[in-house]
Each structure stands twice: as structure tokens, then as C-alpha cells.
Write an enzyme that holds these catalytic residues in place. Structure first.
Site, short mmCIF file in Angstrom:
data_model
loop_
_atom_site.label_atom_id
_atom_site.label_comp_id
_atom_site.label_asym_id
_atom_site.label_seq_id
_atom_site.Cartn_x
_atom_site.Cartn_y
_atom_site.Cartn_z
N GLU A 118 10.00 1.58 10.43
CA GLU A 118 11.01 2.60 10.11
C GLU A 118 10.30 3.93 10.29
OE1 GLU A 118 14.14 2.20 9.34
OE2 GLU A 118 14.12 0.02 9.19
N LYS A 164 0.85 -1.20 0.00
CA LYS A 164 0.00 0.00 0.00
C LYS A 164 0.88 1.25 0.00
CE LYS A 164 -1.93 2.74 2.84
NZ LYS A 164 -1.80 3.96 2.02
N GLU A 174 9.48 16.53 14.63
CA GLU A 174 9.84 16.33 13.23
C GLU A 174 8.97 17.22 12.34
OE1 GLU A 174 8.80 12.62 11.26
OE2 GLU A 174 10.83 12.52 10.44
P1 NAD Z 1 2.42 8.42 7.62
O1 NAD Z 1 2.74 7.66 8.85
O2 NAD Z 1 1.34 9.44 7.68
O3 NAD Z 1 2.01 7.45 6.44
C1 NAD Z 1 2.86 6.40 6.03
C2 NAD Z 1 2.01 5.30 5.45
O4 NAD Z 1 1.18 4.78 6.48
C3 NAD Z 1 1.07 5.74 4.34
O5 NAD Z 1 0.97 4.73 3.38
C4 NAD Z 1 -0.24 5.91 5.06
O6 NAD Z 1 -1.36 5.77 4.24
C5 NAD Z 1 -0.18 4.78 6.07
N1 NAD Z 1 -1.01 4.96 7.27
C6 NAD Z 1 -1.38 6.12 7.88
N2 NAD Z 1 -2.15 5.86 8.95
C7 NAD Z 1 -2.25 4.51 9.03
C8 NAD Z 1 -2.89 3.62 9.94
N3 NAD Z 1 -3.60 4.07 10.97
N4 NAD Z 1 -2.78 2.30 9.74
C9 NAD Z 1 -2.05 1.82 8.71
N5 NAD Z 1 -1.42 2.61 7.81
C10 NAD Z 1 -1.52 3.94 7.98
O7 NAD Z 1 3.80 9.04 7.14
P2 NAD Z 1 4.05 10.00 5.91
O8 NAD Z 1 3.58 11.36 6.28
O9 NAD Z 1 3.57 9.36 4.66
O10 NAD Z 1 5.65 9.95 5.86
C11 NAD Z 1 6.44 10.74 6.62
C12 NAD Z 1 6.99 9.97 7.81
O11 NAD Z 1 7.69 8.81 7.38
C13 NAD Z 1 8.00 10.79 8.57
O12 NAD Z 1 7.79 10.69 9.94
C14 NAD Z 1 9.33 10.15 8.18
O13 NAD Z 1 10.35 10.35 9.11
C15 NAD Z 1 8.95 8.72 8.03
N6 NAD Z 1 9.94 8.01 7.21
C16 NAD Z 1 10.81 7.15 7.83
C17 NAD Z 1 11.78 6.50 7.07
C18 NAD Z 1 12.78 5.56 7.71
O14 NAD Z 1 13.47 4.85 6.98
N7 NAD Z 1 12.88 5.52 9.04
C19 NAD Z 1 11.85 6.71 5.68
C20 NAD Z 1 10.95 7.60 5.12
C21 NAD Z 1 9.98 8.24 5.88
#
Ligand code: NAD
Length: 514
Positions: A278, A200, A410
Site C-alpha cells: 500500500e 514493525k 508526494e
Molecule cells: P516509509 O516507506 O519511509 O516507511 C514505512 C515503513 O517502512 C516504516 O516502518 C519504515 O521503518 C519501513 N521501512 C523503511 N525503509 C525500509 C526498508 N528498506 N525495508 C523495510 N522496511 C523499511 O513511509 P513513511 O514515511 O513512514 O510513510 C509515508 C508513506 O506511506 C507515504 O508515501 C504514504 O503515501 C504511504 N502510505 C500509504 C498508505 C496506503 O494505504 N496506500 C497508507 C498510509 C501511508
């Protein structure tokens, strides 16, 4: 939600990506379906995808509800439990992964263009991302035949060994900042292990994942149905349906820390599925007074402004030793003024728009907080003029201390908190004073000091005299609230494997207990 479009999609029988001629004067909008069981299926509703550089609609994708996601999970379950995938040899799984690498390399330019159109990241960076994705598939193509268990010395007359087996059906949930690259980081080890997957992508950026599935369907007929499934939609609905499912054995997640918490709760409340996370960061980039000022300020900018600052490992806290703080800031400012913000398709562009209007608002809210609690050095506004339709923010520099919100939370945008420090002890204290522990960097010509600091930092990745290089050969992941587990490398492979202990009694005599 566009029910009319949904009806239109349902009326069409074939094709994952469909193009429909729009009324004169409007752009052509690509229309997509979910990829389930090697076919393209509609969902209950649709969502429009916009180009963040212009705000224009560029695509319509499925907006899955739980039932739509359940269909993909059922396909992956069936493929894992009863399909031919479990009997495909490691050699052939590796060959399929190598074909995936070749597909990404062969279609690099179109995939990179799609990624830039969807995320707003500069085209040069998207090209790097595609190369990185292909390299990841190549690495795990080679890994498939290297997965192996051990034989163990046990005291009895017996043979004791371990078998490595795929963890099962895996939900791969990825964010919007590196859409195809982060999908590859999970697809590679999952498929090498012999898992089946439901991928997804983030709701904002599903286009390259769908394009990748289309390429796989067209060019890798050997991949059995149900092994790779792609569903699109909102996190709390479509993502949650994966997390809550009793048929999913593991979720591999990259995204925000709060979402990570929700996923752990969901896993605990359903079938206790395995979870790897992650998550976010607030990484310190530490500069001692003896660092080369030119290389150091370059490293500070690259550490935080690459990909518009939408990087989990962004060096969003720049810690600078007091003696050089003033000249450091002056040089940082001069270099930041030269960052070209604009059309992400121009090769000279160094910073594109933020991914969405919602994210733009979040970053601007943090900038407003920063203006209250810290000293704004430069930037601090949405870019107007010719870029006003897009979600562009000027690279923004604040001077602050580590207690401020902009130094603790962040932001995930082009905003850096610069913090002076006294000495080594002070630098380590400030660097570790964060709930996160993803990455850190230290810059100094004194290698003894660098190594002392490396050992003292509580972070999963620590760079010395550089920031951000990342290699599939080496593990990636965080300490503290930056995650669970590691991606990439041999360690990343383990995350998709179960270990089965097998004990073979070699004695024919009875146990003799009773
Ligand atoms: P997000 O957590 O909002 O979304 C990430 C994914 O999770 C999306 O596909 C989203 O649809 C899904 N999601 C959201 N709520 C969910 C739920 N309740 N249940 C299941 N899935 C759900 O994050 P974002 O805004 O897309 O990305 C930014 C974040 O990702 C930042 O915090 C960044 O640091 C982190 N990130 C971490 C790494 C790493 O390697 N550690 C790499 C890239 C991004």
C-alpha cells in the site's frame, strides 16, 4: 543510540513499559522493550521518541538490529510450524480478535492520547483512528469463521476442491501516519487467517503498537506465544531484516513507493516471499462548475488537510473547472484561514504538527520548490510564536499546472496544488497524468458525468461528491505505482491465505497409461 539506557533496560527483568524517575525538572520518559514470544526483550540499542508538538523526548524504545529482529522471526516461525496456533479453531481465532477489538475500545482514550502524543495528530482524529482499529478487529473476528474454499467441477470421476490455508509467517511493516489503525488493518486479516506475525511500526511512532501488545499480553492469555511479536527500529535495518529473512513467507507493507520498490527487490533476492504493498499517492480531487461551491470547497480542504495532509489518499491535486476557479479559490482561502493549528490535545484543534523534524524539513523543501515554480496563494511557512518548538506548518495553497514538481511528487503534508481545467476530457487527462493511482474524487451535480469520470479514472478508490471515507467492508489499494493488492474487505483477507487445490480420485481403476 543510548547505550547507557540500553544497559539500564537490560538490567531490568520484567515489564514492557517501564517508567524511571528522571532528575528534577525533566519529564518522565516511558521505556519500552520488544514484544517477542509473549515476553519483553531488549535490543542491541535504543532510540528516543519525541513529541512532535514540543520536540520533547517522551519515550525510549528498542532500536533493533538484524539479530534482534531474527529472534522475533524465529519465535513467529516456531509458533507457526510447531505451536498450538495452527490447531486453534477459526471460532477461537475469531474470539481472540474480538477480544482485541474490545481492548482497543476499552482503552480508546489512553490509546488515542498516546497516538496524539507520538504523531501530533489532533486528539479527535486519534479517537476516530482507535474506533476504526477496533472496527477492523471486529470485522475480521467475524471473518475467521467465513474463510472457505470451493468445490470445483472437473471432468473426471473425482472430487476437486480448494483449501484455504494461512500464508505462514508474515512481516507487517507500517508507516507513521495512522500507526495503530494501519497495524490493525494487517493484524486483523493475518490473525484471522491463522498466520503468525512480526509487526514493525514506523521508527517515529511505535508507542501504540507496543501499548497494544502490552494489553494483549495482560488480557488475552489464550494467544499462544510467538503469534504476535512487535519489534521497533529503523526501516533500512529492522524493516529490511524482515524483508531479507528466509523464514518469512510474506511481507504486508504500507509506506512510501521507493520503500515498496526496495521491499520487492529484497523479496526477489531472498526467498521470493509474497508481498502486498500500500504505497503513496498524488490523488486528484476534481470539481466541476456545477458542484455546490460550499460543499465542494469543504471537500477540497477535508480531502487534503485532514491529518496535516499526512494521508496516502490526500487530495493533494485540486482540479477546478475554469469558470469557478476564482470564487473557488477565494472560498478555499477563507476557509483555510479558519483552520486552527496548535496543541493537538485541544479538541478545537484541526491541525497538529508534522510527525518529525525530518519530515518538516522535507515539506519545507517542497514549499520552497513550489515558491519557485508555482504561485503561492497562502501559507508557505513554518508556524512560529508559541508553536515554534513543534513541527507546525501553515496550511499551504499553490496554484500551478500538472507539470510542476509539487503537482507530481508526494509531499505528504498540508500543501495543495490547485490546477484549473477546461472540460471533462481535460480533467480526466490531468487526473490520470501521474505515476500514482491510489484514490480520486469527482464533484458534480451531473451524475452521468460523474459516472463517466469514475470509469475513466485509473485509481483504486474513487469517491463521488465526497473524499476520504474509508470502510473495512470495502477494498483499499492502488493502481499503478500506488501498490499491489488490496487491504480490508474480503479481498484483504485473501492476501493472507494460500489456496491449496485438492484432487481426489474416485475411480479405483488404474490410470492405464503404461
Ligand atoms: P516509509 O516507506 O519511509 O516507511 C514505512 C515503513 O517502512 C516504516 O516502518 C519504515 O521503518 C519501513 N521501512 C523503511 N525503509 C525500509 C526498508 N528498506 N525495508 C523495510 N522496511 C523499511 O513511509 P513513511 O514515511 O513512514 O510513510 C509515508 C508513506 O506511506 C507515504 O508515501 C504514504 O503515501 C504511504 N502510505 C500509504 C498508505 C496506503 O494505504 N496506500 C497508507 C498510509 C501511508
Amino acid at each position: 543510540m543510548e547505550s547507557e539506557v540500553a544497559r539500564d533496560l537490560r538490567a531490568r527483568a520484567t515489564g514492557g513499559i517501564m517508567r524511571k524517575t528522571q532528575p528534577a525538572g525533566s519529564v518522565r520518559i516511558a521505556r519500552h522493550r520488544n514484544f517477542v514470544n509473549n515476553t519483553w526483550v531488549d535490543a542491541a540499542a535504543t532510540r528516543t521518541i519525541v513529541d512532535p508538538a514540543t520536540g520533547a523526548t517522551i519515550a525510549v524504545v528498542p532500536e533493533c538490529d538484524a539479530a534482534d529482529v531474527a529472534r522475533a522471526i524465529a519465535a513467529a516461525r516456531e509458533a507457526f510450524d510447531h505451536g498450538p496456533w495452527r490447531n486453534v479453531s477459526a471460532k477461537d481465532r475469531g474470539r481472540i480478535l474480538y477480544q482485541m477489538a474490545q481492548l482497543v475500545r476499552g482503552h480508546r482514550d489512553e490509546l488515542a492520547a498516546l497516538e496524539t502524543r507520538n504523531t501530533g495528530k489532533p486528539i479527535v482524529e486519534s479517537e476516530f483512528d482507535m474506533d476504526d482499529a477496533a472496527t477492523c478487529f471486529e470485522y475480521y473476528a467475524g471473518m475467521a469463521t467465513k474463510i472457505r474454499g470451493d468445490t470445483l467441477s472437473v471432468p473426471d470421476n473425482a472430487l476437486n476442491l480448494t483449501l484455504k490455508e494461512p500464508v505462514g509467517v508474515v512481516g507487517l511493516i507500517v508507516p507513521w501516519n495512522y500507526p495503530l489503525m494501519l497495524a490493525a488493518w494487517k493484524l486483523g486479516p493475518a490473525l484471522a487467517a491463522g498466520c503468525t506475525v512480526v509487526l514493525k511500526p514506523a521508527e517515529q511512532t511505535p508507542l501504540t503498537a507496543l501499548a497494544f501488545a502490552k494489553l494483549v499480553q495482560q488480557h488475552i492469555p489464550d494467544l499462544p506465544p510467538g503469534v504476535l511479536n512487535v519489534v521497533t527500529g529503523d526501516g533500512p535495518v529492522a524493516g529490511r531484516a524482515i524483508v531479507d529473512s528466509m523464514l518469512v513467507d510474506k511481507v504486508a507493507f504500507t509506506g512510501g513507493t521507493e520503500t515498496g520498490r526496495a521491499i520487492l527487490r529484497g523479496a526477489a533476492d531472498s526467498n521470493l516471499k509474497k508481498v502486498s504493498l500500500e504505497l503513496g499517492g498524488k490523488s486528484p480531487n476534481i470539481f466541476f462548475a456545477d458542484a455546490d461551491l460550499d460543499a465542494a470547497t469543504d471537500g477540497a480542504l477535508f480531502g487534503v488537510f485532514i491529518n496535516q495532509g499526512e494521508v496516502c489518499s490526500a487530495g493533494s491535486r485540486v482540479l477546478v473547472q475554469e469558470q469557478i476557479f476564482k470564487p473557488f479559490m477565494a472560498r478555499m482561502q477563507a476557509k483555510t484561514a479558519r483552520i486552527t493549528l496548535g496543541d493537538p490535545f485541544k479538541r478545537a484543534t484541526k491541525m497538529g504538527p508534522l510527525v518529525s523534524e525530518e519530515h518538516l524539513d522535507k515539506v519545507l523543501r517542497y514549499i520552497a520548490v513550489g515558491k519557485q515554480e508555482a504561485r503561492l496563494v497562502m501559507g508557505g511557512a513554518r508556524r512560529g510564536g508559541a508553536l515554534k518548538r513543534g513541527y507546525f506548518v501553515d496550511p499551504t495553497i499553490f496554484v500551478t499546472d500538472n507539470a510542476s514538481r509539487i503537482a507530481r511528487e508526494e509531499i505528504f503534508g498540508p500543501v495543495v496544488a490547485c490546477i484549473p481545467f477546461k472540460d471533462e476530457e481535460d480533467a480526466i487527462r490531468i487526473a490520470n497524468d501521474t505515476p500514482y493511482g491510489l484514490a480520486a474524487a469527482v464533484w458534480s451535480r451531473d451524475i452521468f458525468r460523474c459516472l463517466r469520470v469514475v470509469k475513466a479514472l485509473r485509481a483504486g478508490i474513487v469517491w463521488v461528491n465526497t473524499m476520504q471515507p474509508c470502510y473495512v467492508e470495502s477494498p483499499w489499494g492502488g493502481y499503478k505505482q500506488s501498490g499491489h493488492g488490496r487491504e480490508m474487505s474480503l479481498q484483504g483477507q485473501e492476501e493472507f491465505l494460500e489456496t491449496k487445490q485438492v484432487h481426489i480420485n474416485l475411480s479405483e481403476a488404474p490410470i492405464g497409461w503404461y
